[in-house]
Design an enzyme around this catalytic site. Structure first.
Site, PDB file in Angstrom:
ATOM      1  CB  THR A 298      -5.327   7.935   8.286  1.00 21.84           C
ATOM      2  OG1 THR A 298      -4.333   8.266   9.274  1.00 21.84           O
ATOM      3  CG2 THR A 298      -5.467   9.100   7.313  1.00 21.84           C
TER       4      THR A 298
ATOM      5  CE  LYS B 135      -1.624  -1.763   3.646  1.00 21.73           C
ATOM      6  NZ  LYS B 135      -2.281  -2.095   4.926  1.00 21.73           N
TER       7      LYS B 135
ATOM      8  N   GLY C 168      -6.846   2.971  11.354  1.00 20.06           N
ATOM      9  CA  GLY C 168      -7.553   1.754  10.977  1.00 20.06           C
ATOM     10  C   GLY C 168      -7.645   1.486   9.490  1.00 20.06           C
ATOM     11  CB  THR C 169      -6.356   3.189   6.440  1.00 23.36           C
ATOM     12  OG1 THR C 169      -5.039   3.360   6.977  1.00 23.36           O
ATOM     13  CG2 THR C 169      -7.101   4.509   6.532  1.00 23.36           C
ATOM     14  N   GLY C 170      -5.395   0.326   7.402  1.00 21.63           N
ATOM     15  CA  GLY C 170      -4.792  -0.957   7.038  1.00 21.63           C
ATOM     16  C   GLY C 170      -5.660  -2.133   7.439  1.00 21.63           C
ATOM     17  CB  CYS C 171      -7.508  -2.893  10.575  1.00 21.80           C
ATOM     18  SG  CYS C 171      -6.162  -2.809  11.765  1.00 21.80           S
TER      19      CYS C 171
END
Length: 270
Positions: free
Chosen positions: A208, A175, A210-213
């Site tokens: 932002t 990402k 928690g975007t990865g989770c």
């Protein structure tokens, strides 16, 4: 009626923006029944992580066994696993139950900089869990930690994807959100042979968390419903774009993303 099911194996976020809480919200928004095996409890809010309490490995195994013996998941995602013993246990149960649609989000560092994966666990992640993954979704700092290389250019990202791919996962998504010098966000998808650059508009916001989770949860939910990896990645990007653009604006620090934004946009269009 077919009920699709997804299991998240991750840590609890008391602030509700990431971890188990974000995963379950995402599954629900995408019409997938969500289940969980909690690996650790974090004490955190938008200002940062104040403490992390790892659960006993036996408790993680017990939760996975309870799910695997009764509520067979159509897809599995892993998030914060914290230590090498939990990683080994998770890998063992994935093999035991024969779960194939596995998404590994190699959660290592919180937005505020707190360490969420012990250093000694990185090798366990590479050797035991990545070979079982259908998809692995590192951000740039996580890809650097896994590969031991510095990532500054797209050529670096491609090399990192190859190195991660050598560990065994079928697909790698590096990402691009952390590459803040770029006006666009470019995610790199690698299938072991071809690279695909997926570009989108950068949203300038501090909300932002928690975007990865959430990204990896969308992948798991869509895979549970039978989508291809490529289509699932497309949905994940659209979900995150909406979640960032339609901000909730809560919290004094790195606020959470808006998990219901994608569904509400679709409802308006229909």
């Amino acid at each position: 009626m077919t009920v699709y099911k997804a299991l998240t194996i991750a840590g609890s976020d008391s602030g509700g923006g990431a971890g188990i809480q974000a995963d379950i919200k995402t599954f629900q928004e995408l019409g997938v029944f969500g289940m969980s095996a909690i690996t650790a409890i974090t004490v955190q809010n938008t200002l940062g992580v104040q403490a992390v309490y790892s659960l006993p490995t036996e408790a993680v195994i017990g939760q996975m066994d309870a799910i695997g013996s009764d509520l067979t998941p159509d897809a599995v995602k892993t998030g914060m696993l914290f230590n090498k013993d939990i990683i080994a246990a998770v890998a063992d149960r994935i093999v035991h139950f024969g779960w194939k649609a596995v998404v590994v989000d190699p959660v290592m560092i919180a937005k505020g900089g707190s360490e969420l994966l012990q250093q000694e666990a990185v090798e366990a992640l590479k050797e035991q869990l990545l070979p079982l993954a259908l998809v692995v979704t590192p951000n740039i700092p996580e890809a650097e930690a896994i590969t031991g290389m510095s990532i500054r250019t797209m050529a670096d990202r491609r090399e990192a994807a190859k190195r991660i791919g050598a560990c065994g996962p079928a697909y790698i998504v590096i990402k691009g959100g952390h590459s803040e010098a770029e006006e666009q966000v470019t995610d790199l998808l690698y299938d072991g042979q071809q690279f695909t650059e997926l570009c989108g508009k950068r949203v300038h916001t501090r909300h932002t968390h928690g975007t990865g989770c959430t990204f990896s949860s969308v992948l798991a939910a869509e895979l549970a419903k039978g989508s291809s990896v490529v289509d699932a990645v497309g949905t994940a990007r659209a979900f995150i774009q909406a979640a960032l653009e339609d901000t909730l604006g809560i919290g004094q620090g790195h606020g959470p993303t808006n998990h219901w934004a994608y569904g509400r946009r679709r409802a308006v269009r229909s």
